[in-house]
Design an enzyme around this catalytic site. Sequence first.
Site, short mmCIF file in Angstrom:
data_model
loop_
_atom_site.label_atom_id
_atom_site.label_comp_id
_atom_site.label_asym_id
_atom_site.label_seq_id
_atom_site.Cartn_x
_atom_site.Cartn_y
_atom_site.Cartn_z
N HIS A 284 25.80 -18.28 -55.27
CA HIS A 284 27.01 -17.46 -55.02
C HIS A 284 27.08 -16.99 -53.57
CE1 HIS A 284 27.16 -17.00 -59.47
NE2 HIS A 284 25.83 -16.92 -59.33
N SER B 223 35.60 -21.49 -26.10
CA SER B 223 36.95 -20.98 -26.30
C SER B 223 37.59 -20.80 -24.93
CB SER B 223 36.89 -19.65 -27.04
OG SER B 223 38.06 -18.90 -26.78
N LYS C 252 32.10 -17.64 -26.92
CA LYS C 252 32.20 -18.49 -28.10
C LYS C 252 31.52 -19.85 -27.94
CE LYS C 252 34.51 -17.94 -31.50
NZ LYS C 252 35.95 -17.79 -31.70
N GLU D 235 33.27 -28.46 -38.28
CA GLU D 235 34.57 -28.15 -38.89
C GLU D 235 35.37 -29.42 -39.15
OE1 GLU D 235 35.03 -25.01 -35.60
OE2 GLU D 235 36.50 -24.42 -37.10
#
Length: 485
Positions: A178, A299, A305, A312
């Site tokens: 979970h 970024s 970043k 992704e």
Amino acid sequence: MNDSSQPLTAQTPRPAETRSAGANASWGGRFAAGPAQIMSDINASIGFDKRIWRQDIRGSLAHAAMLAGIGVLSTDDEAAIIEGLAAIGAEIEAGVFPFDVALEDIHMNIEARLTERIGDAGRRLHTARSRNDQVATDFKLWVRDAIDGLSGQMADLMLALAQRAAEHASHPMPGFTHLQTAQPVTFGHHLLAYVEMLARDRSRLADCRRRLNECPLGGAALAGTSFPIDRHQTAAALGFDGPTANSIDSVSDRDFALEFLGAAAICAVHLSRFAEEIVIWCSAPFRFIRLSDAFTTGSSIMPQKRNPDAAELVRAKTGRIAGSLVALLTVMKGLPLSYGKDMQEDKEPVFEAADALALALAATAGMVRDLMPELARMEVAAGQGFATATDLADWLVRTLKLPFRQAHHVTGKLVALAEARDVDLAQLDLGAMQSIEPGITADVYGVLTVAASVSSRTSHGGTAPANVAREAARWLTALDRELVA
Ligand code: ARG
């Protein structure tokens, strides 16, 4: 801008003078192009099926040799066909082949060019064959090649994972259910879970390949042929186990493409789960791993970043691949036997899925080799969230002979107490422990560490470092043997 270059939409009214001369007078007003152009646009597949040119040439060579063997083609014709197809292959390879949309597809493009080069021998090649069995054969050969390539890539990814697993066989990390801390595991054990998944992916591909490996060539249009063809010969020449048994099935079957897409979609789902974990592990609150610049981007506004874009995109490619499976299932659903032009829509989803999966596998293998685990952070996290509560319950069962349900209950109370005091289980003093279960002794602290927890999990398939090291070695040996062979 040239009006005819704009996309055709029903919503775009066009002034009369821009209508093509070929547009139908009564209903053609909405279309820039005439019926012939529209028919060609929807009918031609050369734009994408040129990709099976190698397989088409291979199939034609096998067919020509067989026709010569049974005396339908002269040996001179066969020689001319062999030479002509070799020249055509060289033209395509060099990017100088004159592909012609008017010739619809790869089969007619190659045949027309062959005839242009060698005359009547080219016209004889299509004896006892139809584009229906031809395309089924070509496409099976293409899918078979794709299976071999992807299976090799999966083996490489498994190798990368097994190497990292061997390296980190004893390094703890939190195991989750979970996405909540469950029990400590080792990083190597977690990575080897993906090796098992990929092994099943490969075996699904191997299974698909085995069932695919019957040759449809000779099914002809759908009914077979009156020529005394030798289908065993062409099947063997193309590396099939034998010919398909039913000519109707030969030209109407696309199970092999569906099975391929099914296997690809499941593999993509596995990769997307790993990609998601990489994204989570890279996030600042977790910081279990770092990826180098090779697999991250910055970024444009936030200088701190490091975005895990490759992960992704692997996660996202799954959409395309699963979508391809659904697309082809939907194309095939309800199609009457045997061949229907609908089936021309089989190739793009398969190409798209194969390309996306190849890229996703390569990117994932790259990230596995690239990632730098933050071992100290993982180890600290492995002990958080009362991760050794099960070890405590097991100790109560083993040492105090409590029934497991009761041990679970006692442990729950100890966890609640620790939580109330904002300490870990190992930080509860013995008095506090005994206030809930008087039988507890100082021995209990021995099972509450992360290291004790993982090394106690020696059951078959468990996370104990010795198990993990052995499993990683087993995979490395198996993969080494295969990659060397
Ligand atoms: N381009 C076609 C396809 O991909 C080849 C088969 C055409 N057969 C036919 N009877 N029109 O399916």
